[in-house]
Design a protein around this motif. Sequence first.
Motif, PDB file in Angstrom:
ATOM      1  N   LEU A 162       0.831  -1.209   0.000  1.00 31.00           N
ATOM      2  CA  LEU A 162       0.000   0.000   0.000  1.00 31.00           C
ATOM      3  C   LEU A 162       0.864   1.257   0.000  1.00 31.00           C
ATOM      4  CD1 LEU A 162      -3.026  -0.739   2.372  1.00 31.00           C
ATOM      5  CD2 LEU A 162      -2.926  -0.804  -0.114  1.00 31.00           C
ATOM      6  N   SER A 163       1.972   1.220   0.735  1.00 27.91           N
ATOM      7  CA  SER A 163       2.866   2.376   0.767  1.00 27.91           C
ATOM      8  C   SER A 163       3.475   2.635  -0.604  1.00 27.91           C
ATOM      9  CB  SER A 163       3.979   2.152   1.793  1.00 27.91           C
ATOM     10  OG  SER A 163       3.450   2.036   3.092  1.00 27.91           O
ATOM     11  N   LEU A 164       3.899   1.561  -1.263  1.00 31.12           N
ATOM     12  CA  LEU A 164       4.486   1.711  -2.590  1.00 31.12           C
ATOM     13  C   LEU A 164       3.466   2.211  -3.608  1.00 31.12           C
ATOM     14  CD1 LEU A 164       6.701  -1.511  -2.697  1.00 31.12           C
ATOM     15  CD2 LEU A 164       7.504   0.861  -2.591  1.00 31.12           C
ATOM     16  N   ALA A 165       2.196   1.963  -3.328  1.00 30.40           N
ATOM     17  CA  ALA A 165       1.138   2.437  -4.230  1.00 30.40           C
ATOM     18  C   ALA A 165       0.847   3.918  -4.045  1.00 30.40           C
ATOM     19  CB  ALA A 165      -0.143   1.633  -4.005  1.00 30.40           C
ATOM     20  N   GLY A 166       1.509   4.547  -3.065  1.00 35.07           N
ATOM     21  CA  GLY A 166       1.223   5.946  -2.757  1.00 35.07           C
ATOM     22  C   GLY A 166       1.400   6.878  -3.936  1.00 35.07           C
ATOM     23  N   ASP A 167       2.490   6.717  -4.683  1.00 35.35           N
ATOM     24  CA  ASP A 167       2.713   7.572  -5.851  1.00 35.35           C
ATOM     25  C   ASP A 167       1.636   7.368  -6.904  1.00 35.35           C
ATOM     26  OD1 ASP A 167       4.938   8.800  -4.848  1.00 35.35           O
ATOM     27  OD2 ASP A 167       6.382   7.522  -5.886  1.00 35.35           O
ATOM     28  N   VAL A 168       1.163   6.130  -7.023  1.00 40.76           N
ATOM     29  CA  VAL A 168       0.140   5.814  -8.023  1.00 40.76           C
ATOM     30  C   VAL A 168      -1.192   6.457  -7.644  1.00 40.76           C
ATOM     31  CG1 VAL A 168      -1.126   3.966  -9.180  1.00 40.76           C
ATOM     32  CG2 VAL A 168       1.291   3.650  -8.590  1.00 40.76           C
ATOM     33  N   THR A 169      -1.596   6.297  -6.383  1.00 36.49           N
ATOM     34  CA  THR A 169      -2.887   6.847  -5.956  1.00 36.49           C
ATOM     35  C   THR A 169      -2.862   8.371  -5.882  1.00 36.49           C
ATOM     36  OG1 THR A 169      -2.252   6.487  -3.637  1.00 36.49           O
ATOM     37  CG2 THR A 169      -3.569   4.769  -4.701  1.00 36.49           C
ATOM     38  N   ALA A 170      -1.661   8.957  -5.742  1.00 39.02           N
ATOM     39  CA  ALA A 170      -1.550  10.422  -5.715  1.00 39.02           C
ATOM     40  C   ALA A 170      -1.518  11.022  -7.113  1.00 39.02           C
ATOM     41  CB  ALA A 170      -0.300  10.840  -4.951  1.00 39.02           C
ATOM     42  N   ALA A 171      -1.276  10.197  -8.127  1.00 34.43           N
ATOM     43  CA  ALA A 171      -1.101  10.706  -9.489  1.00 34.43           C
ATOM     44  C   ALA A 171      -2.302  11.504 -10.004  1.00 34.43           C
ATOM     45  CB  ALA A 171      -0.774   9.555 -10.438  1.00 34.43           C
ATOM     46  N   PRO A 172      -3.554  11.034  -9.827  1.00 39.37           N
ATOM     47  CA  PRO A 172      -4.682  11.829 -10.346  1.00 39.37           C
ATOM     48  C   PRO A 172      -4.750  13.230  -9.750  1.00 39.37           C
ATOM     49  CG  PRO A 172      -5.392   9.596  -9.848  1.00 39.37           C
ATOM     50  CD  PRO A 172      -4.007   9.735  -9.290  1.00 39.37           C
ATOM     51  N   ARG A 173      -4.470  13.337  -8.459  1.00 41.52           N
ATOM     52  CA  ARG A 173      -4.490  14.651  -7.815  1.00 41.52           C
ATOM     53  C   ARG A 173      -3.388  15.543  -8.379  1.00 41.52           C
ATOM     54  NH1 ARG A 173      -3.972  15.574  -1.273  1.00 41.52           N
ATOM     55  NH2 ARG A 173      -4.078  17.848  -1.263  1.00 41.52           N
ATOM     56  N   ASN A 174      -2.215  14.965  -8.612  1.00 42.30           N
ATOM     57  CA  ASN A 174      -1.119  15.736  -9.194  1.00 42.30           C
ATOM     58  C   ASN A 174      -1.447  16.167 -10.622  1.00 42.30           C
ATOM     59  OD1 ASN A 174       0.429  15.493  -6.882  1.00 42.30           O
ATOM     60  ND2 ASN A 174       1.470  13.642  -7.577  1.00 42.30           N
ATOM     61  N   ILE A 175      -2.086  15.276 -11.365  1.00 36.79           N
ATOM     62  CA  ILE A 175      -2.488  15.605 -12.734  1.00 36.79           C
ATOM     63  C   ILE A 175      -3.466  16.779 -12.721  1.00 36.79           C
ATOM     64  CG2 ILE A 175      -3.820  14.775 -14.724  1.00 36.79           C
ATOM     65  CD1 ILE A 175      -2.616  11.966 -14.098  1.00 36.79           C
ATOM     66  N   PHE A 176      -4.457  16.705 -11.824  1.00 38.13           N
ATOM     67  CA  PHE A 176      -5.426  17.800 -11.718  1.00 38.13           C
ATOM     68  C   PHE A 176      -4.721  19.111 -11.374  1.00 38.13           C
ATOM     69  CE2 PHE A 176      -8.023  20.536  -9.006  1.00 38.13           C
ATOM     70  CZ  PHE A 176      -9.123  20.762  -9.820  1.00 38.13           C
ATOM     71  N   GLY A 177      -3.791  19.056 -10.417  1.00 38.04           N
ATOM     72  CA  GLY A 177      -3.087  20.267 -10.010  1.00 38.04           C
ATOM     73  C   GLY A 177      -2.284  20.883 -11.134  1.00 38.04           C
ATOM     74  N   GLN A 178      -1.547  20.052 -11.861  1.00 33.93           N
ATOM     75  CA  GLN A 178      -0.747  20.568 -12.972  1.00 33.93           C
ATOM     76  C   GLN A 178      -1.635  21.085 -14.103  1.00 33.93           C
ATOM     77  OE1 GLN A 178       2.269  21.017 -11.342  1.00 33.93           O
ATOM     78  NE2 GLN A 178       2.973  20.769 -13.436  1.00 33.93           N
ATOM     79  N   MET A 179      -2.696  20.347 -14.378  1.00 32.21           N
ATOM     80  CA  MET A 179      -3.588  20.721 -15.471  1.00 32.21           C
ATOM     81  C   MET A 179      -4.252  22.066 -15.202  1.00 32.21           C
ATOM     82  SD  MET A 179      -6.644  18.423 -17.109  1.00 32.21           S
ATOM     83  CE  MET A 179      -7.440  18.174 -15.521  1.00 32.21           C
ATOM     84  N   THR A 180      -4.735  22.266 -13.969  1.00 31.88           N
ATOM     85  CA  THR A 180      -5.507  23.473 -13.672  1.00 31.88           C
ATOM     86  C   THR A 180      -4.632  24.674 -13.330  1.00 31.88           C
ATOM     87  OG1 THR A 180      -5.767  22.746 -11.374  1.00 31.88           O
ATOM     88  CG2 THR A 180      -7.528  22.193 -12.907  1.00 31.88           C
ATOM     89  N   ASN A 181      -3.437  24.440 -12.804  1.00 37.23           N
ATOM     90  CA  ASN A 181      -2.603  25.561 -12.372  1.00 37.23           C
ATOM     91  C   ASN A 181      -1.448  25.884 -13.312  1.00 37.23           C
ATOM     92  OD1 ASN A 181      -3.754  26.282  -9.640  1.00 37.23           O
ATOM     93  ND2 ASN A 181      -3.364  24.112  -9.317  1.00 37.23           N
ATOM     94  N   ALA A 182      -1.040  24.921 -14.134  1.00 37.35           N
ATOM     95  CA  ALA A 182       0.082  25.167 -15.039  1.00 37.35           C
ATOM     96  C   ALA A 182      -0.346  25.147 -16.505  1.00 37.35           C
ATOM     97  CB  ALA A 182       1.188  24.136 -14.797  1.00 37.35           C
ATOM     98  N   ASP A 183      -1.114  24.137 -16.905  1.00 40.31           N
ATOM     99  CA  ASP A 183      -1.454  23.974 -18.322  1.00 40.31           C
ATOM    100  C   ASP A 183      -2.687  24.761 -18.749  1.00 40.31           C
ATOM    101  OD1 ASP A 183       0.673  22.256 -18.509  1.00 40.31           O
ATOM    102  OD2 ASP A 183      -0.524  20.440 -18.293  1.00 40.31           O
TER     103      ASP A 183
END
Length: 608
Positions: A162-183
């Motif tokens: 589950l810990s190793l999956a942390g980057d995977v489960t955080a990816a959608p939130r990071n995508i949203f952040g980059q998409m809305t604030n940078a792109d």
Amino acid sequence: LVFAQAAVQREDVEEKYKWDLTRVYDSSEAWDKEYDEIVSLIPEVEAFKGKLGDSPQVLLGYHKAAERMSYLFERLYVYAGQSHHVNMADSDNNERWQKAQGLGTKISAATAWVQPEMIALGQKKITGFMEKSEDLAVYRHYYHNLFRTAAHILSEKEERILSLAGDVTAAPRNIFGQMTNADLKFGTFLDSEGNEVQMTPARYGTYMADPDRATRERAYKVYYEGYSKYVNANAAALDGSMKGDWFIAQARGFESCAQRATFSDNVEVELLENLIETVNANMDPVYRYNAIRARIMELDTLQHWDTYVPLIPDVDVEIPYEEAVEIVMNGLVPLGEDYQEALHTAFNSRWIDVYENEGKRSGAYSWGGQALGGPYMLLNYQDKLEDVSTLAHEIGHSLHTWYSMNTQPQVYADYTTFVAEVASTTNEAILLNHLLRNEKDLDKKIFLTNFYIKQIMGTVYTQVMFSEFEKTAHERLEAGEALSVKALNKIYHDLIMKHGGPKTHYGEVAGTGWGRIGHFYRNYYVYKYATSYAAATAFAKKILDEEPGALEKYLTFLESGSSDYPAELLKTAGVDLTTPGPIQDTCDLLSQLVDDLERLLAEKENRS
């Protein structure tokens, strides 16, 4: 003459309006050096594996080593995030932020054995250790909570996965952040004077308050057109985020994402359900308010872009930042001299990044704590009353952190999300009561009453609507149904129409509004705004009524961090959120304010 009003570049913002992160690290090299130090601490913590039950001294040694690593990592992580947030298009900041997130995943994976090993030792043995060590006894509540959650803690191997999956489960939130604030780049629109204005997230709120209806409509459509460009990607990201929530909930043995979210705060899922039910049963004040708005604006039906404009537009004066600071200081005098001193420290120590700039994250937040020497605040100040209220809100977060970090040991220095919005919304409530009590001008009193109404609608009713959206979407996903753009739009549109009432008509584009709500990427966070505001309403009333002991209990609550379960901390301070009373009282307050607005408007009509 038509011109483009461009976004401000960061280098053009005066230094005094930028937060001072050099207090944390004075160079990128210092950050890199501490990164390497944290990496070197991981094996030191891992060396305790299999030995926690050897003696109280060994168990205490683990806690101290883990806290040292956690302390340094918090500093590293928050600094990287805050550097990233002031210019999300900067590749160096983005790389540092990703590196910090990756280190967090490594630490989680490297310590996945800890809780399973502690649980295997058993509550009896650890209690015996605490009886023999006064220093270890500090962790009594930590262990009580650990054994409460034991049924949902997995084996060491499973916890590591589950810990190793942390980057995977955080990816959608990071995508949203980059998409809305940078792109995401918005188009331009013409204001009422024919000027071409570049839309930004911060300017959206400003132009929704513009007295010219055609300007509001143009601004609204340009804003929503921006998000519509990415609506399919946005839906995929939200679907991925909620699937991540459901994956973790199932892996830990919860029946739903809602159950997992409420369990973490030691409250029942019925609290969330009762919150939604209570607000839905008290929609009449909202419908009455929208009917008043339609009448004053001489409209048969309110469109979405009609719901933010002040009812008394001539009173909507600009409030420079320095004046806002003075207003907040004066408004929060009821919180006492010690609180005033803390406010002075906050406003004069460059804790705050004040103005919007190109590439800066939208919105506002307070972040940081013991490891950074104090909290930092991100704003996008636009000289409006809403921004003054936001300043009071975020300084409430910051001083909650300040009191807690200066009172509690590291293990309890951070407060939980369940109470995270209490101090912030208490500040807003006290500030608004101060402004209303001291205002003599009728138009300004109408303006402030309307603002108070909109605040309750935004912080309680809208957040409960968001919670119902989350609940409906999660339940759909948990039942194996797809979260398509069409499905998400319908869920959201149905809810905003229910919350608008018979005098509103929101077009189809309003149904895409879910795509701009970043909190949907934080599993069931938004309902805590509503519960916190209910608690804040109760605290503000007690303090302003000078109820004996109320201020002392409130300040003790601010100092308490996470030293007990959040609902218990509130109950000790005099507010019981496990009953429907506080949220019903808040709904009743809204009804009273709508009555006040009707009375004030009638008085104004009689004078004219």
